[in-house]
Write an enzyme that holds these catalytic residues in place. Sequence first.
Site, PDB file in Angstrom:
ATOM      1  N   ASP A 156       0.829  -1.182   0.043  1.00  0.00           N
ATOM      2  CA  ASP A 156      -0.179   0.012  -0.010  1.00  0.00           C
ATOM      3  C   ASP A 156       1.095   1.168   0.015  1.00  0.00           C
ATOM      4  OD1 ASP A 156      -1.412   2.155   0.286  1.00  0.00           O
ATOM      5  OD2 ASP A 156      -2.938   1.164   1.893  1.00  0.00           O
ATOM      6  N   HIS A 157       1.165   1.823  -1.232  1.00  0.00           N
ATOM      7  CA  HIS A 157       2.340   2.579  -1.311  1.00  0.00           C
ATOM      8  C   HIS A 157       1.936   4.159  -0.377  1.00  0.00           C
ATOM      9  CE1 HIS A 157      -0.490   4.348  -4.537  1.00  0.00           C
ATOM     10  NE2 HIS A 157      -0.354   5.660  -4.202  1.00  0.00           N
ATOM     11  N   HIS A 175      -6.177   2.385   1.085  1.00  0.00           N
ATOM     12  CA  HIS A 175      -5.576   3.382   1.296  1.00  0.00           C
ATOM     13  C   HIS A 175      -6.371   4.301   2.594  1.00  0.00           C
ATOM     14  CE1 HIS A 175      -3.088   2.773  -1.924  1.00  0.00           C
ATOM     15  NE2 HIS A 175      -3.904   3.475  -2.934  1.00  0.00           N
TER      16      HIS A 175
END
Length: 592
Positions: A283-284, A346
């Site tokens: 999950d950047h 996110h």
Amino acid sequence: MSEELPATTVRETKATKEAKEARTAQDAAGPLHAQAAEEADAAGAAKAAGPSGSSRSAKKTGPARPAKGAKSRGTGKGAVEPVAPLDWSNPLRDPQDRRLPRIAGPSGLVIFGVTGDLSRRKLMPAVYDLANRGLLPPGFSLVGFARRDWEDQDFAQVVHDAVKEHARTPFREEVWQQLSEGMRFIPGDFDDDQAFEQLRKAVEELDSSRGTSGNYAFYLSVPPKFFPKVVQQLKKHGLTDGPDGSWRRAVIEKPFGHDLDSARELNALVHEVFDPEQVFRIDHYLGKETVQNILALRFANQMYEPIWNRSYVDHIQITMAEDIGIGGRAGYYDGIGAARDVIQNHLLQLMALTAMEEPAAFDARSLLTEKLKVLRAVRLPEDLGGHTVRGQYAGGWQGGARVPGYLEEEGIDPASTTDTYAAIKLGIDNRRWAGVPFYLRTGKRLGRRVTEIAVVFQRAPHSPFDSTATEELGENAIVIRVQPDEGMTVRFGSKVPGTSMEIRDVSMDFAYGESFTESSPEAYERLILDVLLGDANLFPRHQEVEESWRILDPIEEYWASHDKPAQYASGGWGPREADEMLARDGRSWRRP
């Protein structure tokens, strides 16, 4: 008057000094075999005693015996191999030592789907930037796997072009040359046994030529439907198990499933091949400096924690807005939508970090424990129709150009009900947050690109000032800016200079770019480095993924059985229904 020392004493003093210096050098380079140390002592003693003493010493001592457990090397009679004691370790590798950055050990990275947009724009530049910062080992290897008829040099040229265009750090030829020597390319499909056998041979060759020690991370930059096939092929061809003492890890991109059942099925398939601790779900957003700073803000400072609860907080808004459409992602995006693409991972992760209790330690297990408490305490609104909104962007003007609506985009079914905007209201049933609403929203073709967390506080219970003095005073807020202007803003009231008492909102701002000389690394730089180091702090575990789907599934099911998404103008801030949702609670959306 000083007396001259006897010549014998001078020789002994000089020899003793030389022997001490030699032993110091040996200790600095690592302990040597006992025989080498004894020979050095013998040589020093012989030199001090002179020629006659040397012969006497040789007769008395004889040949030195090898130390216990030592092995001979070579064919020479006195050849020995340095042996390090078991309790010796390099002090520069001390995890508590902050003088040097964390550097990955011998390792390599295999990217499946290496020709995709994510690999070209994010992964390849991130690998180069890590190498340019000296955070990768000299023998680091990069292997690409895709359906292209390329040779190794063709792949290296693709990486070179991507680095030139998208790398954050300056291009340096010497860094590139060292990195490119370890690049290999494997052409083939995911069901091609011959290609995976070729991959296995490439990994073994790199172990011997680059010294990767059998340590490899397999990055699955492919659609989720290919995850099971890839991991099964890795297992079939012996790529999931390395030599003794080495590690193998799988890196998986979102979305992980499209609902709770599919997520559980994928988890089971992946965990048949890799242990849960070997799987790193990307999950950047969790790799962004400002997201990590949420924990520092809350738990490293005394001033925020006492007011971070229902007694002072009125509500929390978490926004991720994009000013672009779907671009060329129609095949991926249609059928998934904004809620599954963004809220499920996110925004729920940002909410968990904002609402969690203080962990016992900053490690993966402690962080997982506290985030799971939050996700399991999430309560959906009873009236999903009144407290959730979905929308689609319509055609219009944005950025001085005419843009098409979602249903007009190439590759999109004109009857599609996929959401490009989603807003939901959630509650958390625990002592800290009971009664505090969390509003989450995301959308495409909105006013600007921004991601922020706004903690909005209650108004003062009593004001000694008359209403005219405070009519322009809003609510106090702490706004954490995740992107693009990383930092934090604190909004509070202050008197306007003048003869009358007038109070107005002002802001106190902290910006990463102004407070620190070093620029923030890209999220993928941090995450790839953490994968190579085995640090799972910033990666959601499978339990978090499943809890997130448990929260979102009822909302998606409700939307599927009700009206089509509301339309909203491109360049605005979402459909009118989203504003009405907050208005019913006596609140309004922040304008980032």
